[in-house]
Design an enzyme around this catalytic site. Structure first.
Site, mmCIF file in Angstrom:
data_model
loop_
_atom_site.group_PDB
_atom_site.id
_atom_site.type_symbol
_atom_site.label_atom_id
_atom_site.label_comp_id
_atom_site.label_asym_id
_atom_site.label_seq_id
_atom_site.Cartn_x
_atom_site.Cartn_y
_atom_site.Cartn_z
ATOM 1 N N SER A 169 0.844 -1.184 0.000
ATOM 2 C CA SER A 169 0.000 0.000 0.000
ATOM 3 C C SER A 169 0.883 1.240 0.000
ATOM 4 O O SER A 169 2.061 1.177 0.359
ATOM 5 C CB SER A 169 -0.880 0.003 1.260
ATOM 6 N N TYR A 183 -1.964 -1.101 10.517
ATOM 7 C CA TYR A 183 -2.041 -1.313 9.064
ATOM 8 C C TYR A 183 -0.792 -0.782 8.377
ATOM 9 O O TYR A 183 -0.180 -1.460 7.541
ATOM 10 C CB TYR A 183 -3.288 -0.620 8.522
#
Length: 292
Positions: A169, A183
């Protein structure tokens, strides 16, 4: 008549003619003959990836903890005539991933591509984030990818090569928002894993690359929007789009196209790459300065 000659780079690195075709004859789809294992394939990004892989002719093993993966497989089989097996299991369980990889190998004779897509994101202030929430991210986002790679690499070595595509990401490695500590940490770790595996297996013809996605319209992002703005989650999603130069979130099918490219022989000289797919969201220095 125009003759079309397509070149394919073999597992051993030499170029050879893939197929010679006259005008009007069928040209091989770029993933035809490939067998792909795709994790998190029931919904969202995973379904988008699987849809594009089906479009390009891949055979697939779709893996998900959700039984809805069976419905996705049925839909893609009916729409594209794709040959698909499914495995309902947990990527954080190494035995499950070994069983899934074996199922793909037993069904189709090989495993050419692994799309390590399964992931989770839960938001919380750092001082309130529990160890259980932290470990949940580590188990799925890091161990899940680790387990998937360890499950498929022996087959790839046996058959002379393959391609692994890891869903990292922009979060963690490039940008971050408050409440994303677990995350961000886990997604940044996947960049390091990508680079290490890429160099470790380069001379054995296994390519390893990672995508770095901004925001796509998926169930996970809708859940995050609810956590960010419980009273008006749609407003949170619209605010994301405002900060993207292209003024929209990604469609999962667009992400699927990137995964298909990286899994195909078209990307034969790419390994260890981090490819940002974010509509330009990480480009602006500010949201208020400039001439536009």
């Amino acid at each position: 008549m125009v003759e079309i000659r397509l070149l394919k780079r073999s597992q051993k690195g030499t170029l050879k003619v893939w197929k010679s075709s006259k005008k009007g004859e069928k040209i091989m789809k770029k993933l035809e003959g490939k067998v792909a294992l795709i994790t998190g394939a029931a919904l969202g990004l995973g379904k988008g990836i699987a849809t594009v892989y089906a479009k390009y002719g891949a055979k697939m093993c779709l893996v998900d903890l959700l039984p809805e993966v069976e419905e996705t497989a049925k839909e893609l089989g009916e729409t594209y005539g794709a040959q698909i097996v499914t495995y309902v299991g947990d990527v954080s369980n190494k035995d499950h991933m070994k069983e899934a990889a074996k199922k793909a190998k037993d069904a189709f004779g090989q495993v050419n591509v692994a799309c390590c897509n399964a992931g989770v994101c839960c938001l919380a202030p750092f001082e309130e984030m529990s160890d259980e929430m932290r470990d949940f991210h580590i188990d799925v986002n890091i161990k899940g990818v680790w387990n998937t790679c360890q499950a498929v690499i022996p087959y790839m070595l046996e058959q002379g090569g393959g391609s692994i595509v890891i869903a990292s990401s922009v979060t963690g490695d490039i940008v971050a928002d408050a409440g994303e500590a677990a995350y961000a940490m886990t997604k940044a770790a996947l960049v390091g894993l990508t680079k290490c595996l890429a160099i470790e297996y380069a001379d054995r013809h296994i390519r390893v690359n990672c995508s770095q996605l901004g925001y796509a319209r998926t169930p996970m992002v809708e859940k995050m929007a609810t956590e960010s703005n419980p009273d008006n989650p749609e407003s949170a999603i619209q605010d994301i789009a405002v900060g993207v130069p292209m003024k929209r979130l990604a469609d999962p099918l667009e992400v699927g196209e990137l995964f298909a490219f990286l899994g195909s022989d078209e990307a034969s000289y790419l390994t260890g790459s981090q490819i940002v797919i974010d509509g330009g969201s990480t480009l602006p220095e500010t949201m208020s300065m400039g001439t536009n």
